[in-house]
Design an enzyme around this catalytic site. Structure first.
Site, mmCIF file in Angstrom:
data_model
loop_
_atom_site.group_PDB
_atom_site.id
_atom_site.type_symbol
_atom_site.label_atom_id
_atom_site.label_comp_id
_atom_site.label_asym_id
_atom_site.label_seq_id
_atom_site.Cartn_x
_atom_site.Cartn_y
_atom_site.Cartn_z
ATOM 1 N N MET A 126 8.509 17.308 2.442
ATOM 2 C CA MET A 126 7.602 16.837 1.393
ATOM 3 C C MET A 126 6.574 17.916 1.083
ATOM 4 O O MET A 126 6.355 18.283 -0.059
ATOM 5 C CB MET A 126 6.858 15.571 1.872
ATOM 6 C CG MET A 126 7.762 14.406 2.199
ATOM 7 S SD MET A 126 6.854 13.014 2.930
ATOM 8 C CE MET A 126 7.086 13.297 4.660
ATOM 9 N N PRO A 246 4.509 4.087 6.241
ATOM 10 C CA PRO A 246 3.905 3.236 7.273
ATOM 11 C C PRO A 246 4.621 3.341 8.630
ATOM 12 O O PRO A 246 3.963 3.399 9.677
ATOM 13 C CB PRO A 246 4.029 1.827 6.681
ATOM 14 C CG PRO A 246 3.958 2.057 5.211
ATOM 15 C CD PRO A 246 4.697 3.348 4.984
ATOM 16 N N GLU A 248 6.283 5.941 9.749
ATOM 17 C CA GLU A 248 5.943 7.261 10.300
ATOM 18 C C GLU A 248 4.552 7.198 10.951
ATOM 19 O O GLU A 248 4.333 7.717 12.040
ATOM 20 C CB GLU A 248 5.957 8.311 9.174
ATOM 21 C CG GLU A 248 5.574 9.692 9.668
ATOM 22 C CD GLU A 248 5.657 10.771 8.578
ATOM 23 O OE1 GLU A 248 6.226 10.501 7.500
ATOM 24 O OE2 GLU A 248 5.166 11.879 8.825
ATOM 25 N N ARG A 249 3.633 6.522 10.267
ATOM 26 C CA ARG A 249 2.253 6.453 10.785
ATOM 27 C C ARG A 249 2.173 5.591 12.037
ATOM 28 O O ARG A 249 1.427 5.909 12.969
ATOM 29 C CB ARG A 249 1.324 5.950 9.673
ATOM 30 C CG ARG A 249 1.186 7.019 8.621
ATOM 31 C CD ARG A 249 0.521 6.624 7.358
ATOM 32 N NE ARG A 249 0.562 7.793 6.463
ATOM 33 C CZ ARG A 249 0.470 7.750 5.153
ATOM 34 N NH1 ARG A 249 0.307 6.590 4.526
ATOM 35 N NH2 ARG A 249 0.538 8.857 4.445
HETATM 36 C C1 LIG Z 1 2.924 20.523 13.092
HETATM 37 C C2 LIG Z 1 3.116 19.959 11.721
HETATM 38 C C3 LIG Z 1 4.321 19.364 11.395
HETATM 39 C C4 LIG Z 1 4.532 18.862 10.111
HETATM 40 N N1 LIG Z 1 5.765 18.339 9.781
HETATM 41 C C5 LIG Z 1 6.012 18.021 8.488
HETATM 42 C C6 LIG Z 1 7.332 17.633 8.069
HETATM 43 O O1 LIG Z 1 8.266 17.547 8.890
HETATM 44 N N2 LIG Z 1 7.548 17.391 6.764
HETATM 45 C C7 LIG Z 1 6.551 17.478 5.821
HETATM 46 O O2 LIG Z 1 6.825 17.262 4.650
HETATM 47 N N3 LIG Z 1 5.289 17.821 6.188
HETATM 48 C C8 LIG Z 1 4.996 18.105 7.489
HETATM 49 N N4 LIG Z 1 3.727 18.471 7.856
HETATM 50 C C9 LIG Z 1 2.686 18.556 6.834
HETATM 51 C C10 LIG Z 1 1.577 17.536 6.973
HETATM 52 O O3 LIG Z 1 1.996 16.248 6.632
HETATM 53 C C11 LIG Z 1 0.402 18.036 6.122
HETATM 54 O O4 LIG Z 1 -0.119 19.191 6.785
HETATM 55 C C12 LIG Z 1 -0.675 16.998 5.922
HETATM 56 O O5 LIG Z 1 -0.215 15.957 5.104
HETATM 57 C C13 LIG Z 1 -1.948 17.594 5.293
HETATM 58 O O6 LIG Z 1 -1.641 18.352 4.159
HETATM 59 P P1 LIG Z 1 -2.233 19.855 4.023
HETATM 60 O O7 LIG Z 1 -1.912 20.572 5.290
HETATM 61 O O8 LIG Z 1 -1.734 20.445 2.758
HETATM 62 O O9 LIG Z 1 -3.791 19.657 3.979
HETATM 63 P P2 LIG Z 1 -4.674 19.469 2.647
HETATM 64 O O10 LIG Z 1 -4.076 18.402 1.809
HETATM 65 O O11 LIG Z 1 -4.881 20.809 2.024
HETATM 66 O O12 LIG Z 1 -6.035 18.944 3.255
HETATM 67 C C14 LIG Z 1 -7.114 19.808 3.694
HETATM 68 C C15 LIG Z 1 -8.294 18.925 4.078
HETATM 69 O O13 LIG Z 1 -8.754 18.207 2.926
HETATM 70 C C16 LIG Z 1 -8.828 16.831 3.233
HETATM 71 N N5 LIG Z 1 -8.586 16.038 2.033
HETATM 72 C C17 LIG Z 1 -7.500 16.074 1.226
HETATM 73 N N6 LIG Z 1 -7.628 15.197 0.220
HETATM 74 C C18 LIG Z 1 -8.841 14.608 0.383
HETATM 75 C C19 LIG Z 1 -9.572 13.617 -0.349
HETATM 76 N N7 LIG Z 1 -9.075 13.083 -1.460
HETATM 77 N N8 LIG Z 1 -10.779 13.234 0.124
HETATM 78 C C20 LIG Z 1 -11.285 13.788 1.268
HETATM 79 N N9 LIG Z 1 -10.652 14.724 1.985
HETATM 80 C C21 LIG Z 1 -9.442 15.138 1.543
HETATM 81 C C22 LIG Z 1 -7.772 16.601 4.285
HETATM 82 O O14 LIG Z 1 -7.990 15.406 5.001
HETATM 83 C C23 LIG Z 1 -7.948 17.853 5.127
HETATM 84 O O15 LIG Z 1 -9.020 17.680 6.008
HETATM 85 C C24 LIG Z 1 3.492 18.944 9.146
HETATM 86 C C25 LIG Z 1 2.268 19.513 9.485
HETATM 87 C C26 LIG Z 1 2.072 20.037 10.756
HETATM 88 C C27 LIG Z 1 0.750 20.685 11.061
#
Ligand SMILES: Cc1cc2nc3c(=O)[nH]c(=O)nc-3n(C[C@H](O)[C@H](O)[C@H](O)COP(=O)(O)OP(=O)(O)OC[C@H]3O[C@@H](n4cnc5c(N)ncnc54)[C@H](O)[C@@H]3O)c2cc1C
Length: 385
Positions: A126, A246, A248-249
């Site tokens: 995703m 849900p 996954e969470r």
């Molecule tokens: C080890 C690991 C494994 C993962 N595995 C997968 C996987 O298998 N498949 C997959 O698709 N993804 C995977 N992910 C991705 C993961 O789901 C995302 O890292 C996560 O959803 C956060 O997205 P981002 O890293 O782009 O952070 P961002 O969206 O850039 O967020 C940065 C900060 O801004 C905050 N923020 C964002 N929006 C708001 C808002 N509206 N109001 C207030 N604060 C906000 C966030 O909470 C965070 O603190 C993985 C991540 C990790 C680290």
């Protein structure tokens, strides 16, 4: 309090799994950590043990169970032993629900038997370099060919767990532009064969924790995806994500709770053994109070997990309730694991101690599957705020 969430079958499964982990994982876990991933062959062993087939219908080679509690037991037992099953957690806990819910009969016949044996490993993509929390902003595109036989996939994904070993990846991509009324419209899911031309695995990412799971970057350059590999209906992908996140969470909540419970066990053993100023660390009142406070938090997290597991098995766990369980349990786990590490003194900072690995592994629970901030947004929206 006696836990009522698991029955005799669950406990028998737990016993088998515990022996398997002790025999097949604990002795080689340091090798996996050094290699930065679990070996591919291990996934065949999980397939043989029946781990991948628990919730797969019998006609496709599985055991036909509907309960998510078996996945919860896997999380609990891995945490208890201070190990993980590498990137394979996403294969069952994240990918299978999509295949069960949205694959056609023909697709199930094609995909599920090899899913069960681990011959075909799955991951889900995703997140993109430019968008994580805001999934509707994804840029990867899939355009239908003129003859209607395939889609042409272009774009990039990052942080994909299981991305190195995966044989098929559920890729989320835009098949249409968002509409002014609905920016979530136009996303579709594809079950992409990773041997396709133009499909590339980039870096295996160097992570703070979860060092046995292969988390990778993926890129797609004019990858031809047959129309037969579209999962569900075109443009409805965002709704599918909403229905499956849900679970996954809940899985992350249970994993975090289990890690916190394991941290207390590791700390208790350590403080009873370690002597400082001629006394065991366990004998200081501060140690007792710290561990007692941790236990109270973990008891509360356990109650939340158990209620959520029952609700999920009954098909009643709402998105906001799952978000609430994830938020609470992951925040509890962070506090508890930190306090348990503190009781280890400097040894708690050494990777050879399981508490150090738990500390690093647990941190991501507040980030992936949706950050704590995103969980608060979901809960607040449900409160009418
Ligand atoms: C080890 C690991 C494994 C993962 N595995 C997968 C996987 O298998 N498949 C997959 O698709 N993804 C995977 N992910 C991705 C993961 O789901 C995302 O890292 C996560 O959803 C956060 O997205 P981002 O890293 O782009 O952070 P961002 O969206 O850039 O967020 C940065 C900060 O801004 C905050 N923020 C964002 N929006 C708001 C808002 N509206 N109001 C207030 N604060 C906000 C966030 O909470 C965070 O603190 C993985 C991540 C990790 C680290």
């Amino acid at each position: 309090m006696r836990r009522t969430v698991y029955n005799e079958d669950h406990e028998a499964f737990r016993d088998t799994l515990r022996s398997f982990i002790e025999a097949e994982v604990v002795p080689v876990y340091d090798e996996w950590l050094a290699a930065g991933q679990a070996p591919r062959e291990f996934y065949y062993k999980l397939g043989e043990l029946g781990i991948f087939g628990i919730e797969v219908p019998e006609e496709f080679g599985g055991a036909g169970e509907e309960s998510f509690k078996y996945q919860a037991i896997i999380s609990e037992e891995c945490a208890r032993a201070g190990v993980s099953f590498g990137g394979s957690g996403v294969h069952v806990a994240l990918c299978l629900p999509y295949l069960k819910a949205y694959a056609t009969e023909d697709q199930k016949k094609r995909w599920l038997p090899d899913f069960v044996t681990g011959t075909t490993m799955y991951a889900i993509a995703m997140t993109e370099p430019g968008t994580g929390s805001d999934l509707a902003g994804m840029k990867t595109t899939a355009k239908l060919s003129a003859d209607g036989s395939h889609y042409v996939l272009n774009g990039a994904k990052t942080f994909i767990t299981g991305g190195v070993h995966a044989d098929r990846v559920i890729v989320c991509a835009r098949t249409a532009a968002p509409t002014p009324e609905d920016r979530r419209f136009g996303i579709s899911l594809f079950v992409v064969d990773t041997t396709s031309e133009g499909y590339a695995v980039g870096r295996k990412l160097d992570k703070l924790g979860l060092r046995t799971s292969d988390t990778a970057e993926l890129s797609f350059t004019d990858v031809k995806v047959p129309v037969e590999d579209l999962l569900g209906e075109e443009n409805k992908g965002f709704a599918y994500l909403g229905q499956n996140l849900p679970q996954e969470r809940l899985g992350i909540a249970v994993g975090a709770y289990a890690q916190a419970a394991a941290a207390i066990r590791f700390a208790k053993e350590y403080v009873q053994d370690r002597t400082v100023f001629g006394k065991t660390v366990a004998s200081f009142q501060n140690t007792k109070f710290e561990l007692a406070a941790c236990q109270a938090e973990v008891d509360a997290a356990e109650a939340v997990c158990d209620r959520a597991l029952e609700a999920h098995d009954a098909g009643e766990l709402s998105a906001a309730e799952a978000a609430s369980a994830k938020l609470f349990c992951t925040e509890v786990a962070s506090r508890v694991i930190d306090r348990c590490l503190q009781l280890h003194g400097g040894y708690g900072y050494m990777n050879e101690y399981p508490i150090a690995r738990l500390y690093a592994d647990n941190r991501v629970n507040r980030i992936y599957g949706g950050t704590s901030e995103v969980m608060k947004m979901i809960i607040a929206k449900n409160m009418g705020l």
